[in-house]
Design a protein around this motif. Structure first.
Motif, PDB file in Angstrom:
ATOM      1  N   GLY A 529      48.324  40.532  47.105  1.00 51.89           N
ATOM      2  CA  GLY A 529      47.277  41.086  46.265  1.00 51.89           C
ATOM      3  C   GLY A 529      47.416  42.569  46.005  1.00 51.89           C
ATOM      4  O   GLY A 529      46.853  43.091  45.050  1.00 51.89           O
ATOM      5  N   ASP A 530      48.172  43.310  46.830  1.00 56.12           N
ATOM      6  CA  ASP A 530      48.305  44.759  46.623  1.00 56.12           C
ATOM      7  C   ASP A 530      49.456  45.098  45.691  1.00 56.12           C
ATOM      8  O   ASP A 530      49.778  46.267  45.503  1.00 56.12           O
ATOM      9  CB  ASP A 530      48.503  45.450  47.974  1.00 56.12           C
ATOM     10  CG  ASP A 530      49.695  44.864  48.747  1.00 56.12           C
ATOM     11  OD1 ASP A 530      50.295  43.873  48.241  1.00 56.12           O
ATOM     12  OD2 ASP A 530      50.013  45.376  49.843  1.00 56.12           O
ATOM     13  N   GLU A 532      51.520  45.613  42.082  1.00 57.62           N
ATOM     14  CA  GLU A 532      51.122  46.188  40.799  1.00 57.62           C
ATOM     15  C   GLU A 532      51.468  45.264  39.636  1.00 57.62           C
ATOM     16  O   GLU A 532      51.429  45.680  38.486  1.00 57.62           O
ATOM     17  CB  GLU A 532      51.824  47.539  40.593  1.00 57.62           C
ATOM     18  CG  GLU A 532      51.433  48.580  41.632  1.00 57.62           C
ATOM     19  CD  GLU A 532      52.160  49.912  41.405  1.00 57.62           C
ATOM     20  OE1 GLU A 532      52.985  49.955  40.481  1.00 57.62           O
ATOM     21  OE2 GLU A 532      51.872  50.880  42.138  1.00 57.62           O
ATOM     22  N   SER A 536      46.242  40.940  41.152  1.00 61.17           N
ATOM     23  CA  SER A 536      44.862  41.192  41.564  1.00 61.17           C
ATOM     24  C   SER A 536      43.855  40.667  40.541  1.00 61.17           C
ATOM     25  O   SER A 536      42.707  40.416  40.869  1.00 61.17           O
ATOM     26  CB  SER A 536      44.655  42.689  41.786  1.00 61.17           C
ATOM     27  OG  SER A 536      44.935  43.404  40.596  1.00 61.17           O
ATOM     28  N   LYS A 537      44.279  40.487  39.278  1.00 61.82           N
ATOM     29  CA  LYS A 537      43.374  39.997  38.235  1.00 61.82           C
ATOM     30  C   LYS A 537      43.404  38.475  38.114  1.00 61.82           C
ATOM     31  O   LYS A 537      42.675  37.912  37.304  1.00 61.82           O
ATOM     32  CB  LYS A 537      43.727  40.609  36.882  1.00 61.82           C
ATOM     33  CG  LYS A 537      43.609  42.115  36.870  1.00 61.82           C
ATOM     34  CD  LYS A 537      43.991  42.660  35.492  1.00 61.82           C
ATOM     35  CE  LYS A 537      43.871  44.164  35.451  1.00 61.82           C
ATOM     36  NZ  LYS A 537      44.242  44.710  34.130  1.00 61.82           N
TER      37      LYS A 537
END
Length: 554
Positions: A529-530, A532, A536-537
């Protein structure tokens, strides 16, 4: 007038042009000096009397005589007449009776009324015609009438268009008027208005955009263009799956000339062109009772699979990926079957010699170190122990162990989940296999790789001498060569980072060996999740729609 000084007794007489006669008795007149009296003379023509000089003579018994000369100018008085002749419809049918063709229709193209004008006098004349209509909403146009000769007649024909708003069943009057000099005559007929039911659709307001799944409205005016009141329910239909309705009432009651605005709500379930039909129900006798509107529906940008039609390419892509995976599985299985068949030492494969029967009793030395090379004596006499144990089984057991070791590759953190269909991306060239080898594996493979040329050469040389006493040594060398082969093929399988399926389903970049997450249902893999890359979306798996909260970290 007696201008003398004595009394006069005078007797009158008249001289007239031909065709004329005195119609009264002329009296004897007695005049005193300075007395004045009037004399009335009545004249009558015989129909062909002509103009000419006229003379009045008055005389007495003594022979006194006076005369007056004048001129008689003859003028013929017109004697016109007018009568209704016939009615002619637009299709050419005609009748001499005004009601012979039924009630009279309103609106275009109208009908024609014909009158007959006759001259009963002795002189020709040209009349002035005037059509008198009930109101200015009516239309009437008449042909110009020529000169009418004595004892003859002419037809005057007029086009009549009754306004649509004329009440059904009413009886309006139409008059044809003629003027000849100071004489004016006319003829009036009465019509009976026919019932007409007709509607028009006007002022259609189209919506700017129509998106599938969203409710949209448009408006249109319905106008009673007939002459009878209308009372009907409104019906709205659309393509299958569309929701259409009238938002401001389902009933309309319109008098002649009245209009009403209808608001229609539409919600389409798929993109594309669709036709919505607005109509008056139970209105078979009403002309123009329905109106069609074509709407263009666009895709919903917030929906990944917006309709059943867009599922077709998605399903096709899934089927294609499954076929590719099945083809790869079959190819790998065929390669493994070929390798296993070459490892069966009990059978003579190609030019390989058959191993001696007592080879199972041979003792094998421990495997060589990473930096050392096997001597020729070790090659011809002893083999290193198999990876699974320190003792050798019989020849047939060795073949089965070697085949089993080919399929039991050491499992790493990568591959603990089922492989998903490969992401849609361009193929990536994998790095060389030795880039993923561990130090101890490189040390183990290098001696075996160096032995391959020697053992292969020995096998070829000794296979040509079928009666050589060194057949057992050749069999051992061949087994060592075959053992090295599956180890080389298993290395790419252990390096899962070069697998095209080991990629993030968001950014399509290759994932590391550790530090990633996967969907437990379909095996699709993602960055943590971290990252780029946009993970995360993401709220659901892009392959099976599973929730991200169910992902397992590796």
């Amino acid at each position: 007038m007696n201008e003398g000084n004595i009394e006069l007794t005078l007797s009158p007489t008249v001289e007239l042009p031909g065709g004329w006669a005195v119609s009264n008795q002329l009296p004897t007149m007695t005049l005193q000096p300075t007395e004045t009296k009037s004399l009335v003379i009545g004249l009558q023509g015989n129909g062909v009397a002509a103009a000419g000089p006229i003379k009045l003579i008055m005389f007495d018994s003594s022979g006194f005589r006076i005369e007056w000369d004048g001129y008689l100018d003859v003028q013929s008085v017109p004697q016109p007449s007018i009568n209704f002749d016939e009615i002619i419809l637009a299709d050419g049918t005609r009748s001499s009776s005004i009601f012979g063709l039924g009630d009279h229709a309103v609106g275009m193209p109208g009908f024609r009324l014909v009158w007959l004008v006759t001259n009963s006098g002795a002189q020709p004349w040209t009349p002035i015609t005037q059509l008198l209509l009930p109101s200015s909403a009516w239309t009437g146009m008449c042909d110009q009438i020529p000169e009418v000769a004595p004892s003859s007649g002419e037809r005057v024909e007029c086009l009549i268009v009754m306004p649509p708003s004329t009440d059904a069943g009413s009886e309006p009057a139409v008059t044809m008027q003629l003027t000849i000099d100071d004489i004016q005559i006319s003829d009036t007929i009465t019509l009976k208005t026919a019932t007409t039911k007709n509607v028009m659709w006007e002022n259609y307001v189209e919506p700017e955009t129509i998106v599938e799944g969203a409710k949209t409205a448009f408006s249109i005016d319905v106008v009673n263009d007939g002459n009878a009141p209308l009372s009907h329910r409104i019906g709205v239909t659309g393509p299958d799956g569309w929701e259409v309705s009238v938002s401001n009432g389902e009933m309309v009651e319109l008098s002649a000339g009245e209009a009403r605005t209808l608001k229609i709500e539409v919600m389409a379930n798929e993109p594309g062109l669709g036709t919505v039909v607005v109509s008056l129900l139970s209105a078979d006798d009403v002309s123009g009772s329905s109106y069609s509107v074509e709407l263009n529906v666009t895709d919903d940008p917030n929906r990944e699979v917006s309709s059943g039609r867009s599922m077709v390419p998605f399903i096709g892509a899934v089927i294609l990926l499954l076929l590719i995976c099945a083809g790869g599985f079959v190819l790998v299985s065929m390669r493994k079957q070929g390798t296993s068949s070459n490892l069966k030492l009990g059978k003579n494969t190609g030019n390989l010699p058959t191993a001696p029967t007592n080879s199972g009793a041979m003792e094998l030395p421990p495997p060589p170190s990473g930096a050392s090379k096997l001597s020729p004596q070790a090659i011809n006499g002893e083999l290193p122990p198999p990876p699974s144990g320190s003792s050798m089984a019989p020849a047939d057991s060795q073949v089965e162990d070697i085949a089993a070791s080919d399929n039991s590759v050491k499992q790493s953190g990568v591959g603990t989940f089922p492989l998903p269909p490969p992401p849609q991306s361009q193929p990536v060239h994998a790095p060389p296999a030795d880039a993923f080898e561990k130090p101890d594996e490189k040390a183990k493979v290098e001696p075996e790789a160096e032995l391959e040329p020697e053992t292969e050469a020995d096998s070829i040389e000794e296979s040509s001498q079928s009666d050589s006493p060194d057949d057992s040594d050749n069999s051992v060398s061949t087994a060592a060569e075959v053992i090295a082969s599956p180890n080389d093929e298993s290395e790419p399988e252990q390096n899962q980072e070069s697998d095209p399926n080991h990629k993030c389903w968001v950014c399509l970049d290759i994932l590391p060996t550790n530090g990633w997450q996967a969907c437990p249902k379909c095996g699709a893999r993602y960055h943590l999740g971290d990252s780029e890359c946009g993970i995360s979306k993401l709220s659901n798996c892009r392959n099976c729609e599973a929730n991200v909260s169910e992902f397992v970290k590796v």
